[in-house]
Design a protein around this motif. Structure first.
Motif, short mmCIF file in Angstrom:
data_model
loop_
_atom_site.label_atom_id
_atom_site.label_comp_id
_atom_site.label_asym_id
_atom_site.label_seq_id
_atom_site.Cartn_x
_atom_site.Cartn_y
_atom_site.Cartn_z
N PHE A 187 0.74 -1.02 0.06
CA PHE A 187 0.03 0.00 -0.10
C PHE A 187 0.89 1.27 -0.01
O PHE A 187 1.82 1.52 0.66
CB PHE A 187 -0.81 0.00 1.14
CG PHE A 187 -1.91 -0.76 1.14
CD1 PHE A 187 -1.96 -2.24 1.41
CD2 PHE A 187 -3.21 -0.34 0.77
CE1 PHE A 187 -2.96 -3.23 1.23
CE2 PHE A 187 -4.52 -1.13 0.89
CZ PHE A 187 -4.10 -2.66 0.78
N PHE A 188 0.71 2.19 -1.17
CA PHE A 188 1.24 3.34 -1.23
C PHE A 188 0.22 4.55 -0.98
O PHE A 188 -0.63 4.48 -1.76
CB PHE A 188 2.16 3.66 -2.41
CG PHE A 188 3.28 2.52 -2.57
CD1 PHE A 188 3.00 1.30 -3.07
CD2 PHE A 188 4.61 2.99 -2.34
CE1 PHE A 188 4.24 0.49 -3.06
CE2 PHE A 188 5.75 2.36 -2.33
CZ PHE A 188 5.41 0.83 -2.91
N SER A 189 0.59 5.50 0.13
CA SER A 189 -0.53 6.31 0.04
C SER A 189 -0.01 7.64 0.70
O SER A 189 0.57 7.82 1.63
CB SER A 189 -1.64 6.08 1.05
OG SER A 189 -2.68 7.03 1.12
N PRO A 190 -0.59 8.79 0.15
CA PRO A 190 -0.33 10.16 1.01
C PRO A 190 -1.00 9.99 2.49
O PRO A 190 -2.12 9.27 2.44
CB PRO A 190 -0.88 11.35 0.23
CG PRO A 190 -1.85 10.64 -0.73
CD PRO A 190 -1.51 9.18 -0.98
N VAL A 191 -0.77 10.95 3.42
CA VAL A 191 -1.33 10.95 4.62
C VAL A 191 -2.34 12.06 4.24
O VAL A 191 -1.75 13.43 3.94
CB VAL A 191 -0.36 11.54 5.73
CG1 VAL A 191 -1.28 11.57 7.13
CG2 VAL A 191 0.45 10.20 5.81
N PHE A 192 -3.75 12.17 4.51
CA PHE A 192 -4.68 13.21 4.67
C PHE A 192 -5.29 13.42 5.80
O PHE A 192 -5.91 12.48 6.34
CB PHE A 192 -5.73 12.79 3.48
CG PHE A 192 -5.36 13.35 2.17
CD1 PHE A 192 -3.94 13.81 1.67
CD2 PHE A 192 -6.43 13.29 1.21
CE1 PHE A 192 -3.88 13.80 0.28
CE2 PHE A 192 -6.03 13.71 -0.12
CZ PHE A 192 -4.74 13.99 -0.53
N PHE A 193 -5.15 14.32 6.34
CA PHE A 193 -5.90 14.73 7.74
C PHE A 193 -5.47 13.65 8.77
O PHE A 193 -6.52 13.31 9.46
CB PHE A 193 -7.33 15.18 7.69
CG PHE A 193 -7.52 16.36 7.11
CD1 PHE A 193 -7.84 17.66 8.12
CD2 PHE A 193 -7.43 16.85 5.86
CE1 PHE A 193 -7.91 18.80 7.68
CE2 PHE A 193 -7.63 18.22 5.26
CZ PHE A 193 -7.95 19.26 6.35
N GLY A 194 -4.48 13.24 8.81
CA GLY A 194 -4.01 12.22 10.00
C GLY A 194 -4.50 10.81 9.64
O GLY A 194 -4.98 10.02 10.39
N GLY A 195 -4.87 10.35 8.19
CA GLY A 195 -5.65 9.27 8.11
C GLY A 195 -5.10 8.86 6.33
O GLY A 195 -4.26 9.56 5.95
N VAL A 196 -5.84 8.09 5.81
CA VAL A 196 -5.49 7.92 4.28
C VAL A 196 -6.85 8.39 3.63
O VAL A 196 -7.85 8.81 4.05
CB VAL A 196 -5.66 6.29 4.11
CG1 VAL A 196 -4.18 5.53 4.73
CG2 VAL A 196 -6.76 5.76 4.41
N PRO A 197 -6.40 8.92 2.35
CA PRO A 197 -7.37 9.54 1.72
C PRO A 197 -8.62 8.54 1.33
O PRO A 197 -8.72 7.57 1.31
CB PRO A 197 -6.74 9.74 0.08
CG PRO A 197 -5.33 9.90 0.39
CD PRO A 197 -5.20 8.78 1.63
N SER A 198 -9.97 9.53 1.32
CA SER A 198 -11.15 8.83 1.15
C SER A 198 -11.23 7.42 0.22
O SER A 198 -11.81 6.69 0.46
CB SER A 198 -12.24 9.63 1.07
OG SER A 198 -11.95 10.39 -0.03
#
Ligand SMILES: Cc1cc2nc3c(=O)[nH]c(=O)nc-3n(C[C@H](O)[C@H](O)[C@H](O)COP(=O)(O)O)c2cc1C
Length: 184
Positions: free
Chosen positions: A75-86
């Protein structure tokens, strides 16, 4: 299986995945760019508690089929608001049928010795945000019997050149070692 959780085409997550792909090779890999897929959020209808299947008809069914068969999950993902994007959170929530099958219907996965990698990219060095985002993915790992996992955090990444502060080649080497080249 590789999951790209970034909503941004050509962004930092895409850049990093491309670097990893040069080593992993396209041959044995199935890549899901979630922003290019039609995946609705979980409705919480709990129909899967009875059938073990999701009633929503969309691209998630391709992912379900592959999750049954594959052993390695990246899994590769940015952090969005202290979580994973929607888009990634929706895909994770839609894995509730696996939870239901295991915990209500008593079914086991045919594939075992599963391993997972969580790579998170963020613009800050606020580590709790990364930990929180990682937890969503690790929760999924727990449900789909991914017993061993490894995590990389790439912090303070605003643009591609910020990756120069990291030894990506070394992380790729550690990743290959973790998954075991000979086992692929
Ligand atoms: C809506 C939004 C929320 C964000 N929230 C966080 C955050 O909570 N923590 C963090 O470190 N970075 C946060 N960022 C920064 C991104 O994670 C960072 O810029 C990342 O490199 C973007 O990756 P991408 O180019 O693949 O989209 C946020 C960015 C956006 C657009």
């Amino acid at each position: 299986m590789i999951f790209n959780g970034s909503p941004k085409a050509g962004g930092n997550t895409d850049f990093l995945i491309d670097r990893f792909m040069t080593f992993l090779g396209e041959k044995d890999v199935v890549k899901f760019v979630l922003r290019e897929m039609n995946i609705s959020p979980c409705r919480g209808c709990e129909k899967c508690s009875m059938s073990g299947r999701c009633v929503i008809k969309d691209d998630m069914h391709d992912i379900y089929e592959k999750i049954e068969k594959y052993r390695f999950f990246l899994f590769f993902s940015p952090v969005f608001f202290g979580g994973v994007p929607s888009i990634l959170k929706s895909a994770i929530d839609r894995c509730q049928p696996f939870w239901a099958r295991k915990n209500i219907l008593g079914k086991k996965f045919k594939v075992n010795k599963r391993k997972g990698l969580v790579v998170l990219i963020g613009g800050t060095s606020f580590v709790k945000g990364y930990e929180c985002a990682a937890l969503s993915v690790k929760w999924l790992f727990n449900v789909i019997d991914v017993a061993e996992n490894k995590t990389f955090y790439y912090m303070n990444i605003e643009r591609h050149s910020d990756f120069l502060n990291y030894n990506i080649d070394n992380d790729i080497y550690k990743t290959m070692e973790f998954f075991g080249e000979s086992e692929r």
